[in-house]
Scaffold this motif. Structure first.
Motif, PDB file in Angstrom:
ATOM      1  N   LEU A  93      49.354  23.337  31.530  1.00  0.00           N
ATOM      2  CA  LEU A  93      48.810  24.158  30.956  1.00  0.00           C
ATOM      3  C   LEU A  93      47.305  24.363  31.613  1.00  0.00           C
ATOM      4  N   ALA A  94      46.439  23.314  31.742  1.00  0.00           N
ATOM      5  CA  ALA A  94      45.090  23.287  32.344  1.00  0.00           C
ATOM      6  C   ALA A  94      45.471  23.914  33.791  1.00  0.00           C
ATOM      7  N   ALA A  95      46.398  23.855  34.692  1.00  0.00           N
ATOM      8  CA  ALA A  95      46.433  24.333  35.757  1.00  0.00           C
ATOM      9  C   ALA A  95      46.708  25.880  35.771  1.00  0.00           C
ATOM     10  N   LEU A  96      47.507  26.275  34.802  1.00  0.00           N
ATOM     11  CA  LEU A  96      47.551  27.592  34.622  1.00  0.00           C
ATOM     12  C   LEU A  96      46.473  28.486  34.255  1.00  0.00           C
ATOM     13  N   PHE A  97      45.928  27.898  33.321  1.00  0.00           N
ATOM     14  CA  PHE A  97      44.250  28.622  32.950  1.00  0.00           C
ATOM     15  C   PHE A  97      43.404  28.603  34.244  1.00  0.00           C
ATOM     16  N   GLY A  98      43.562  27.588  34.869  1.00  0.00           N
ATOM     17  CA  GLY A  98      42.403  27.349  36.287  1.00  0.00           C
ATOM     18  C   GLY A  98      42.833  28.498  37.094  1.00  0.00           C
ATOM     19  N   LEU A  99      44.473  28.589  37.280  1.00  0.00           N
ATOM     20  CA  LEU A  99      44.837  29.932  38.155  1.00  0.00           C
ATOM     21  C   LEU A  99      44.410  31.181  37.734  1.00  0.00           C
ATOM     22  N   ALA A 100      44.441  31.377  36.315  1.00  0.00           N
ATOM     23  CA  ALA A 100      44.056  32.460  35.924  1.00  0.00           C
ATOM     24  C   ALA A 100      42.415  32.835  36.280  1.00  0.00           C
ATOM     25  N   LEU A 101      41.781  31.880  36.201  1.00  0.00           N
ATOM     26  CA  LEU A 101      40.471  31.902  36.775  1.00  0.00           C
ATOM     27  C   LEU A 101      40.262  32.429  38.252  1.00  0.00           C
ATOM     28  N   ILE A 102      40.988  31.620  38.999  1.00  0.00           N
ATOM     29  CA  ILE A 102      41.140  31.918  40.428  1.00  0.00           C
ATOM     30  C   ILE A 102      41.656  33.099  40.759  1.00  0.00           C
ATOM     31  N   ALA A 103      42.613  33.653  39.786  1.00  0.00           N
ATOM     32  CA  ALA A 103      43.456  35.000  40.282  1.00  0.00           C
ATOM     33  C   ALA A 103      42.160  36.195  39.849  1.00  0.00           C
ATOM     34  N   GLY A 104      41.774  36.034  38.881  1.00  0.00           N
ATOM     35  CA  GLY A 104      40.796  37.035  38.161  1.00  0.00           C
ATOM     36  C   GLY A 104      39.757  37.307  39.446  1.00  0.00           C
ATOM     37  N   THR A 105      39.067  36.076  39.742  1.00  0.00           N
ATOM     38  CA  THR A 105      38.016  36.238  40.536  1.00  0.00           C
ATOM     39  C   THR A 105      38.340  36.622  41.962  1.00  0.00           C
ATOM     40  N   CYS A 106      39.183  36.138  42.473  1.00  0.00           N
ATOM     41  CA  CYS A 106      39.796  36.450  44.034  1.00  0.00           C
ATOM     42  C   CYS A 106      40.187  37.992  44.013  1.00  0.00           C
ATOM     43  N   SER A 107      40.968  38.359  43.126  1.00  0.00           N
ATOM     44  CA  SER A 107      41.516  39.690  43.180  1.00  0.00           C
ATOM     45  C   SER A 107      40.335  40.831  43.156  1.00  0.00           C
ATOM     46  N   THR A 108      39.446  40.413  42.334  1.00  0.00           N
ATOM     47  CA  THR A 108      38.195  41.473  42.201  1.00  0.00           C
ATOM     48  C   THR A 108      37.473  41.175  43.554  1.00  0.00           C
ATOM     49  N   LEU A 109      37.321  40.090  44.066  1.00  0.00           N
ATOM     50  CA  LEU A 109      36.412  39.785  45.282  1.00  0.00           C
ATOM     51  C   LEU A 109      36.954  40.313  46.556  1.00  0.00           C
ATOM     52  N   SER A 110      38.319  40.339  46.683  1.00  0.00           N
ATOM     53  CA  SER A 110      39.174  41.034  47.644  1.00  0.00           C
ATOM     54  C   SER A 110      39.112  42.317  47.558  1.00  0.00           C
ATOM     55  N   GLN A 111      39.218  43.137  46.520  1.00  0.00           N
ATOM     56  CA  GLN A 111      39.322  44.479  46.280  1.00  0.00           C
ATOM     57  C   GLN A 111      37.856  45.018  46.701  1.00  0.00           C
ATOM     58  N   VAL A 112      36.475  44.501  46.090  1.00  0.00           N
ATOM     59  CA  VAL A 112      35.286  44.978  46.385  1.00  0.00           C
ATOM     60  C   VAL A 112      34.800  44.749  47.925  1.00  0.00           C
ATOM     61  N   SER A 113      35.519  43.970  48.386  1.00  0.00           N
ATOM     62  CA  SER A 113      35.159  43.721  49.897  1.00  0.00           C
ATOM     63  C   SER A 113      35.758  44.681  50.784  1.00  0.00           C
ATOM     64  N   LEU A 114      36.912  44.833  50.519  1.00  0.00           N
ATOM     65  CA  LEU A 114      37.975  46.018  51.276  1.00  0.00           C
ATOM     66  C   LEU A 114      37.364  47.326  51.155  1.00  0.00           C
TER      67      LEU A 114
END
Length: 464
Positions: A93-114
């Motif tokens: 469960l902790a890993a899942l919520f950590g994944l939510a943080l990473i997915a939310g951050t990285c998807s936005t960062l990738s979109q803004v960069s592109l």
């Protein structure tokens, strides 16, 4: 453009992974916890992270190499998925919520960069066509991700879904690392870098930038309202489909999204003809008009039309959605490279905040109101804001024509390197700070020139 086409394919693969991830992870959280509250909390954490990441991403893409940021975002998501698979059950469960943080951050960062990099990769004159290609690829990736997630999970299980997801991000990162693309404008370093007067502390730089570009700020507000509207039809669609066909509600949902995606693809064809005929990229008026049509079409989909007609309306909604997206992104890309990243970061935060808030509110409203009432309320508010923007643009255009006819040019919103308005200087008025020292005023006029950009327009007044 050959390298860019490869980039579009890689981005489409990464987008497919994101949409597969979105569905499979949400279902997996509910499967693991058997708690609707925790499943909703997982989605909320991901959305809130995306909102916060927009502000951070804007600053990062203005300072760090954007290609490296995109590669890092893809690799981070791939690594996080693999780590979750290898994690013991006690920390799932902790890993899942950590994944939510990473997915939310990285998807936005990738979109803004592109998005910030497109004018440097393909050239400013090709940015609209490039944006159309990206919109098409992401639309196809969304349909493929949503459609295949159920098949992958049911046939091969969650582990296979997450492995496939990680592979898509790894492939995207590998392709990006091999492409010889430039993502930042080449500009000479200033001789004496000094903090700009009146810009405040660095953390407020983005807000100061918006104050200097009120039209762009209003367009970002419209996108936030569009996010509210989009959330309403996303939440209401399963409810409305169940009312149409209780035995198989997925039929209308699949027809709706497939037709919407075809509309997005058709928008690229329309755009190419528009650019060829008009000689310039679609501007603010196309954006405002397209947003109005898009919201109206989404409302009509839920109005009880016969299914064939509703599907046709969904096609028009997809076309308007695609044109609006392309016009909006192209407009923000017309700003100077040093400002572009912050604008796209703010835009990402506004859009994600609107979508997240709309998901919560529309879900609660559907307990008491019909899908049509909820969708009409949310998209209706977007139509009102878009109509206000359109009126403002028409009045501004009329004022410019009157000024041209009288032979007195309107003061332009030309800006200096610090992003501050130079309207007063362009009209011949001396800045207040120079009144005390005439010699300083003359030196300032000589060095800054108080001249608008070469095309005669400021970055906030693109031709429409």
């Amino acid at each position: 453009m050959r390298h860019f086409r490869i980039l579009v394919a890689a981005n489409g693969i990464s987008a497919y992974g994101s949409y597969l991830n979105l569905v499979a992870l949400n279902v997996f959280v509910y499967h693991l916890t058997e708690s609707a509250f925790l499943a909703g909390l997982f989605m909320a954490v991901r959305l809130l992270t995306s909102v916060a990441a927009g502000f951070v991403s804007g600053a990062l893409v203005s300072r760090v190499d954007r290609k490296r940021l995109m590669i890092g975002a893809d690799l981070s998501q791939a690594t996080a998925l693999v780590a979750m698979l290898l994690a013991p059950e006690s920390v799932d469960l902790a890993a899942l919520f950590g994944l939510a943080l990473i997915a939310g951050t990285c998807s936005t960062l990738s979109q803004v960069s592109l998005r910030s990099s497109i004018p440097e990769i393909v050239g400013a004159e090709h940015r609209a066509k490039a944006n159309a290609s990206l919109v098409t690829a992401r639309s196809l990736a969304m349909i493929a991700g949503f459609a295949s997630s159920g098949v992958v999970v049911s046939e091969w299980g969650y582990t296979a879904a997450f492995v496939l997801d990680a592979v898509t991000f790894a492939v995207s990162a590998l392709v990006l690392s091999l492409l010889p693309i430039r993502t930042r404008a080449e500009a000479p370093a200033p001789e004496e870098p000094e903090p700009a007067e009146g810009t405040g502390k660095p953390r407020w730089a983005a807000l100061v930038l918006l104050r200097s570009m009120p039209l762009v700020a209003l367009m970002i507000a419209v996108r936030a309202a569009d996010g509210l509207g989009s959330s309403s039809h996303n939440v209401a669609l399963p409810v409305y489909s169940a009312g149409l066909d209780p035995a198989d509600p997925a039929v209308f949902i699949s027809q709706f999204w497939a037709t919407w995606a075809l509309g997005n693809i058709a928008a690229q064809v329309v755009l190419e003809r528009y650019v060829k005929k008009a000689g310039h990229t679609p501007g603010e008026r196309v954006f405002a008009l397209g947003a109005c049509v898009m919201s109206l079409m989404f409302i009509l989909v839920f109005s009880g039309l016969p299914t064939p007609l509703a599907v046709a309306v969904a096609l028009l909604a997809g076309m308007a959605d695609g044109l609006t997206e392309i016009a909006y992104v192209s407009r923000l890309q017309s700003t100077p490279d040093e400002q572009r990243g912050r604008l796209f970061g703010l835009s990402a935060s506004a859009e994600n905040a609107g979508f997240g808030l709309g998901m919560l509110v529309s879900a609660a409203l559907l307990e008491r109101f019909t899908p049509l009432q909820v969708v009409a309320a949310f998209h209706g508010s977007a139509i009102l804001l878009c109509a206000g923007l359109l009126v403002l643009l028409v009045r501004r255009g009329a004022g410019q024509r009157r000024a041209a006819a009288s032979g007195v040019p309107e003061p332009t919103e030309a800006r200096g390197p610090d992003g501050r308005s130079r309207t007063a200087e362009a009209s011949g008025a001396a800045p207040p700070s120079d009144k005390r020292r005439p010699d300083r005023a003359s030196r300032s006029a000589a060095t800054t020139g108080a001249v608008a950009p070469p095309d005669g327009r400021g970055p906030d007044s693109e031709r429409t």
